[in-house]
Design an enzyme around this catalytic site. Sequence first.
Site, PDB file in Angstrom:
ATOM      1  N   HIS A   1       4.828   2.234  11.085  1.00 35.87           N
ATOM      2  CA  HIS A   1       5.982   2.598  11.922  1.00 35.87           C
ATOM      3  C   HIS A   1       6.098   1.728  13.172  1.00 35.87           C
ATOM      4  O   HIS A   1       7.108   1.804  13.885  1.00 35.87           O
ATOM      5  CB  HIS A   1       5.910   4.069  12.343  1.00 35.87           C
ATOM      6  CG  HIS A   1       6.067   5.035  11.205  1.00 35.87           C
ATOM      7  ND1 HIS A   1       7.136   4.973  10.340  1.00 35.87           N
ATOM      8  CD2 HIS A   1       5.287   6.064  10.778  1.00 35.87           C
ATOM      9  CE1 HIS A   1       7.005   5.933   9.415  1.00 35.87           C
ATOM     10  NE2 HIS A   1       5.889   6.601   9.663  1.00 35.87           N
TER      11      HIS A   1
ATOM     12  N   ASP B   1       4.059   5.047   1.190  1.00 39.48           N
ATOM     13  CA  ASP B   1       3.969   6.172   2.121  1.00 39.48           C
ATOM     14  C   ASP B   1       5.294   6.938   2.035  1.00 39.48           C
ATOM     15  O   ASP B   1       6.354   6.341   1.829  1.00 39.48           O
ATOM     16  CB  ASP B   1       3.755   5.637   3.540  1.00 39.48           C
ATOM     17  CG  ASP B   1       3.462   6.733   4.548  1.00 39.48           C
ATOM     18  OD1 ASP B   1       2.290   6.898   4.921  1.00 39.48           O
ATOM     19  OD2 ASP B   1       4.421   7.432   4.958  1.00 39.48           O
TER      20      ASP B   1
ATOM     21  N   ASP C   1       1.042  10.635   1.567  1.00 42.49           N
ATOM     22  CA  ASP C   1       1.747  11.846   1.984  1.00 42.49           C
ATOM     23  C   ASP C   1       2.924  12.199   1.078  1.00 42.49           C
ATOM     24  O   ASP C   1       3.646  13.155   1.358  1.00 42.49           O
ATOM     25  CB  ASP C   1       2.181  11.759   3.463  1.00 42.49           C
ATOM     26  CG  ASP C   1       2.670  10.380   3.854  1.00 42.49           C
ATOM     27  OD1 ASP C   1       2.883   9.536   2.965  1.00 42.49           O
ATOM     28  OD2 ASP C   1       2.847  10.143   5.076  1.00 42.49           O
TER      29      ASP C   1
HETATM   30 ZN    ZN Z   1       3.779   8.799   6.199  1.00 39.11          ZN
END
Ligand code: ZN
Length: 311
Positions: free
Chosen positions: A127, A164, A248
């Site tokens: 991120h 992800d 995740d």
């Molecule tokens: Zn994530």
Amino acid sequence: MTTRLYENPIFLEHLTPPGHPERPDRLRALNVALEHPNFAPLDRRQAPQANEDAILLAHPEEHLFAVMRQIPEEEGEIRQIEADTYASPKSLQSALTAIGGAMAAVDDVMTGDVSNAFIAARPPGHHAEKATAMGFCYFNSIAIAARHAQRKHGAERVAIVDWDVHHGNGTQDIFWNDPSVLFCSTHQMPLFPGTGKRDETGIKNNIVNAPLSANVGSDHFREAFKSRVLTALNDFSPDLILISAGFDAHHRDPLAQINLVGEDFDWATGRLMEVADKFAGNRVVSLLEGGYDLEGLAESAGFHIMRLMKG
Ligand code: ZN
């Protein structure tokens, strides 16, 4: 061929407040899973700490200084540096060691020492945009690893695959104008950070986004992976494949609503290894990103690492 795993006890010293999902127990849970005899052949090494200069491969100096200024000095202090991103006194060292592990793994596969490697590190990095720390990330380790492969080893085309469940907005931001890097992401949408639509394609179609709706499972994921990610990879013919390996999208994860199972990570890993076999001399480097249910993380990463070991 041996699979190398980079780890370091410093990764347990990057602390977040009680109840924060990105916590040291994630790596402890993975370590318990890796005690199984099946993982005994792993070549486990201590991840080295990168020099601060490495950060400049993907970020301006001001961003490094801005993060450094926010690292607390007092033992036990945990400081909020952004909405959901925190720092403790050892956080910078931990982030630099995540980067150092990723760079060492790139060195290993580019020199043919091993064919693939996994870095069990935190904090995650995908991120982190050029000049923005966010989403538990300070620096974009996978982007730095890609640039390192190009600068030090002459890799011409580096592919980054990010499964992800959150979109890798930082990696997309860093490589938007750089067609020497292909960035492919599967992720839930809508979800944090809000980017990752199909029409976000980069300057030369070097960004490939495959958003998934909430509550879909293996079938939708595999179909998107085949039709979007694998197709783009085959067209790109990478010299090296890097994986932003977040776990995740597992059905147990508390931060998202995609229903993958451990076997899906075995499958996706196997498909990427086939592409790496075809174009990239089997070179695959995988870096841990998210994954916040301890059982789901340990199971998924176990399937992923086991498949890398079969390479
Ligand atoms: Zn994530």
